[in-house]
Design an enzyme around this catalytic site. Structure first.
Site, PDB file in Angstrom:
ATOM      1  N   LYS A  37       4.642   4.103  21.532  1.00 21.15           N
ATOM      2  CA  LYS A  37       4.648   5.509  21.886  1.00 21.15           C
ATOM      3  C   LYS A  37       4.138   6.390  20.750  1.00 21.15           C
ATOM      4  O   LYS A  37       3.913   7.576  20.919  1.00 21.15           O
ATOM      5  CB  LYS A  37       6.087   5.938  22.235  1.00 21.15           C
ATOM      6  CG  LYS A  37       6.749   5.107  23.287  1.00 21.15           C
ATOM      7  CD  LYS A  37       8.251   5.466  23.355  1.00 21.15           C
ATOM      8  CE  LYS A  37       8.983   4.480  24.190  1.00 21.15           C
ATOM      9  NZ  LYS A  37      10.448   4.645  24.030  1.00 21.15           N
ATOM     10  N   ASP A  76      -0.381   5.285  15.099  1.00 22.16           N
ATOM     11  CA  ASP A  76       0.179   6.265  14.177  1.00 22.16           C
ATOM     12  C   ASP A  76       0.103   5.801  12.725  1.00 22.16           C
ATOM     13  O   ASP A  76      -0.309   6.557  11.857  1.00 22.16           O
ATOM     14  CB  ASP A  76       1.643   6.594  14.580  1.00 22.16           C
ATOM     15  CG  ASP A  76       2.504   5.350  14.851  1.00 22.16           C
ATOM     16  OD1 ASP A  76       2.047   4.214  14.598  1.00 22.16           O
ATOM     17  OD2 ASP A  76       3.642   5.520  15.333  1.00 22.16           O
ATOM     18  N   ASP A  92       1.092  -0.413   8.623  1.00 19.28           N
ATOM     19  CA  ASP A  92       2.061  -0.821   7.599  1.00 19.28           C
ATOM     20  C   ASP A  92       1.734  -2.264   7.210  1.00 19.28           C
ATOM     21  O   ASP A  92       0.916  -2.490   6.328  1.00 19.28           O
ATOM     22  CB  ASP A  92       3.473  -0.649   8.166  1.00 19.28           C
ATOM     23  CG  ASP A  92       4.551  -1.064   7.188  1.00 19.28           C
ATOM     24  OD1 ASP A  92       4.270  -1.111   5.983  1.00 19.28           O
ATOM     25  OD2 ASP A  92       5.686  -1.347   7.620  1.00 19.28           O
ATOM     26  N   LYS A 125       0.256   2.895   4.990  1.00 22.03           N
ATOM     27  CA  LYS A 125       1.334   2.816   4.005  1.00 22.03           C
ATOM     28  C   LYS A 125       0.954   1.868   2.886  1.00 22.03           C
ATOM     29  O   LYS A 125       0.398   0.797   3.152  1.00 22.03           O
ATOM     30  CB  LYS A 125       2.576   2.270   4.705  1.00 22.03           C
ATOM     31  CG  LYS A 125       3.856   2.867   4.229  1.00 22.03           C
ATOM     32  CD  LYS A 125       5.029   2.169   4.832  1.00 22.03           C
ATOM     33  CE  LYS A 125       5.492   2.838   6.101  1.00 22.03           C
ATOM     34  NZ  LYS A 125       6.871   2.415   6.451  1.00 22.03           N
ATOM     35  N   VAL A 181       8.515   7.128   7.304  1.00 16.89           N
ATOM     36  CA  VAL A 181       8.234   8.509   7.693  1.00 16.89           C
ATOM     37  C   VAL A 181       8.473   8.708   9.190  1.00 16.89           C
ATOM     38  O   VAL A 181       8.371   7.773   9.976  1.00 16.89           O
ATOM     39  CB  VAL A 181       6.789   8.918   7.331  1.00 16.89           C
ATOM     40  CG1 VAL A 181       6.623   9.064   5.829  1.00 16.89           C
ATOM     41  CG2 VAL A 181       5.758   7.926   7.876  1.00 16.89           C
ATOM     42  N   ARG A 193      10.512  11.994  16.954  1.00 17.66           N
ATOM     43  CA  ARG A 193       9.088  12.016  17.324  1.00 17.66           C
ATOM     44  C   ARG A 193       8.587  13.441  17.535  1.00 17.66           C
ATOM     45  O   ARG A 193       7.405  13.718  17.428  1.00 17.66           O
ATOM     46  CB  ARG A 193       8.866  11.253  18.642  1.00 17.66           C
ATOM     47  CG  ARG A 193       9.091   9.752  18.547  1.00 17.66           C
ATOM     48  CD  ARG A 193       8.568   9.092  19.828  1.00 17.66           C
ATOM     49  NE  ARG A 193       9.075   7.745  20.021  1.00 17.66           N
ATOM     50  CZ  ARG A 193       8.533   6.640  19.509  1.00 17.66           C
ATOM     51  NH1 ARG A 193       7.462   6.721  18.756  1.00 17.66           N
ATOM     52  NH2 ARG A 193       9.059   5.455  19.751  1.00 17.66           N
TER      53      ARG A 193
HETATM   54  P1  IMP Z   1       2.726  -2.817  11.355  1.00 20.34           P
HETATM   55  O1  IMP Z   1       2.573  -3.755  12.509  1.00 20.34           O
HETATM   56  O2  IMP Z   1       3.669  -3.349  10.314  1.00 20.34           O
HETATM   57  O3  IMP Z   1       1.417  -2.338  10.753  1.00 20.34           O
HETATM   58  O4  IMP Z   1       3.508  -1.570  11.876  1.00 20.34           O
HETATM   59  C1  IMP Z   1       2.938  -0.591  12.623  1.00 20.34           C
HETATM   60  C2  IMP Z   1       3.966   0.005  13.555  1.00 20.34           C
HETATM   61  O5  IMP Z   1       5.255   0.053  12.960  1.00 20.34           O
HETATM   62  C3  IMP Z   1       3.572   1.425  13.836  1.00 20.34           C
HETATM   63  O6  IMP Z   1       2.874   1.503  15.041  1.00 20.34           O
HETATM   64  C4  IMP Z   1       4.917   2.138  13.912  1.00 20.34           C
HETATM   65  O7  IMP Z   1       5.385   2.112  15.241  1.00 20.34           O
HETATM   66  C5  IMP Z   1       5.866   1.311  13.099  1.00 20.34           C
HETATM   67  N1  IMP Z   1       6.077   1.880  11.738  1.00 20.34           N
HETATM   68  C6  IMP Z   1       5.662   1.366  10.557  1.00 20.34           C
HETATM   69  N2  IMP Z   1       6.021   2.152   9.533  1.00 20.34           N
HETATM   70  C7  IMP Z   1       6.665   3.203  10.082  1.00 20.34           C
HETATM   71  C8  IMP Z   1       7.264   4.398   9.528  1.00 20.34           C
HETATM   72  O8  IMP Z   1       7.264   4.668   8.323  1.00 20.34           O
HETATM   73  N3  IMP Z   1       7.843   5.254  10.431  1.00 20.34           N
HETATM   74  C9  IMP Z   1       7.855   5.020  11.775  1.00 20.34           C
HETATM   75  N4  IMP Z   1       7.290   3.937  12.333  1.00 20.34           N
HETATM   76  C10 IMP Z   1       6.706   3.028  11.489  1.00 20.34           C
HETATM   77 MG    MG Z   2       4.033   2.401  16.878  1.00 21.30          MG
END
Ligand code: IMP
Ligand code: MG
Length: 179
Positions: free
Chosen positions: A37, A97, A100, A128, A150, A162
């Site tokens: 979302k 969004d 990470d 990040k 965040v 959100r």
């Molecule tokens: P990744 O798969 O680790 O790159 O994470 C990406 C997903 O994790 C994003 O689409 C967010 O939904 C969630 N996410 C990662 N870091 C944050 C944060 O600091 N705040 C809120 N959601 C996060």
């Molecule tokens: Mg997400």
């Protein structure tokens, strides 16, 4: 909670991303796939900014996620709500969004390629520092941030915050209060 990016910072970031996407598009049909979302309201603002470039634009959505609280679970779940497309007709840009570990975006890119998408790029509002676990980098990135959790402008902590109009750093007392 400390504001990291204000509403006007976000407006500038979105305008810059729209200009970069429009410059690369070369008149081809663009399909923006927002990851639910968290892509909202970023994707809404990005589309409005893109509208001044008069591109042939299609919008769709996919749910994808890996987070539980403030930690990546390491497992990505992807929904099946995307319509059927004649993929070679489109330049696909996946919009999320935040980048990470990168697991979510890399899994979604692989998923769309399996469906037949040929040209697939990625656009994130935030990236990040310090936790990337995959090789690939997003093609478009609005801003690099430190290793903070965040919230706001679509980003949640356990489905809260959100609705905030800006990006804020979730403070310790907020996680403790919500546990
Ligand atoms: P990744 O798969 O680790 O790159 O994470 C990406 C997903 O994790 C994003 O689409 C967010 O939904 C969630 N996410 C990662 N870091 C944050 C944060 O600091 N705040 C809120 N959601 C996060
Ligand atoms: Mg997400």
């Amino acid at each position: 909670m400390k504001v990291l990016l204000s509403e006007s910072d976000l407006k500038n970031i979105v305008s810059r991303l729209a200009a970069a996407i429009a410059a690369d598009c070369g008149g081809r049909r663009l399909l923006l796939v927002g990851l639910l979302k968290g892509c909202q309201p970023f994707l809404g603002d990005l589309c409005r900014a893109l509208s001044s470039y008069n591109l042939p634009l299609t919008l769709d959505y996919l749910s994808a996620g890996s987070y539980v609280g403030t930690q990546s679970s390491g497992r990505v779940t992807i929904g099946d709500q995307l319509s059927a497309y004649n993929w070679p007709d489109y330049e696909v840009i996946i919009v999320d969004d935040i980048f990470d570990t990168g697991l979510t975006l890399s899994e979604v890119v692989a998923h769309l390629r399996r469906q037949g998408a040929v040209a697939v790029r990625t656009c994130v509002l935030l990236r990040k520092a310090g936790s990337t676990r995959v090789e690939f980098k997003p093609d478009y990135c609005g801003a690099d941030i430190g290793n903070h959790f965040v919230v706001g402008y679509g980003l949640d902590f356990n489905e809260r915050y959100r609705e905030l109009p800006d990006i804020r750093v979730l403070s310790e007392e907020h996680y403790q209060g919500s546990k």
